[in-house]
Design an enzyme around this catalytic site. Sequence first.
Site: not given
Ligand code: GAR
Length: 218
Positions: A70, A114, A95
């Site tokens: 990583r 978040h 992610m």
């Molecule tokens: C969003 O809802 C963000 O808050 C979440 O992923 C989604 C991405 O959507 N983030 C997490 O869960 C981080 N742990 P997007 O690609 O349309 O912005």
Amino acid sequence: MSTPRKRVGVLISGRGSNMAALIKAAKDDDYPAEIALVLSNRPDAAGLDHAGEAGIATAVVDHKPFGKDREAFERALDATLRAHDIEIVCLAGFMRLLTPWFVETWAGRMINIHPALLPSFKGLDTHARAIESGVKLHGATVHYVTSDMDAGPIIMQGAVPVLSTDDENALAARVLGVEHQLYPQALALIASGRTRIEDGRVVVSETTETPAALIWPV
Ligand code: GAR
């Protein structure tokens, strides 16, 4: 002469709707940050197309060739961010868990959105867990990234009601709407230097009008 806009790198893994909200906000010349780079760990991330169409520089650092190493993956990320003179990193649906090395390298200069009102519902499946728990308000949080997942100093939060008819998707869509308002505002706050961290808490030096309470159900 006006203050130079902060150069921001947005890290994505997928759809990139928060990234798009940041790009849109930064189109305004008065916005204190410019989106200088969109960087994805997945070559097929849909957000890359949108960024390219908006005329933003894009890059891919695929995590797969690095296998379990990583830190080597993150050194490549870091090198790409530096090559574009990035000053602030916004994680927007990125992610990958980050190692302490990367987090330390960007400490105080890296923020995340978040989909929950932290410190409630850290981790994944936040909307299903919010419904399951019976909370009446849910929402989103923008926070500084620290080594503890979803636990860094909170910059800004936005809340939405949870309806008794909500399923996970309906609630996710309502929260996403608030995310798109929240992230550009939170980035503007830190890019314009209006925040400082004291005792692990973010203090905003200029406060605006205090809004009425959000009470739900009414
Ligand atoms: C969003 O809802 C963000 O808050 C979440 O992923 C989604 C991405 O959507 N983030 C997490 O869960 C981080 N742990 P997007 O690609 O349309 O912005």
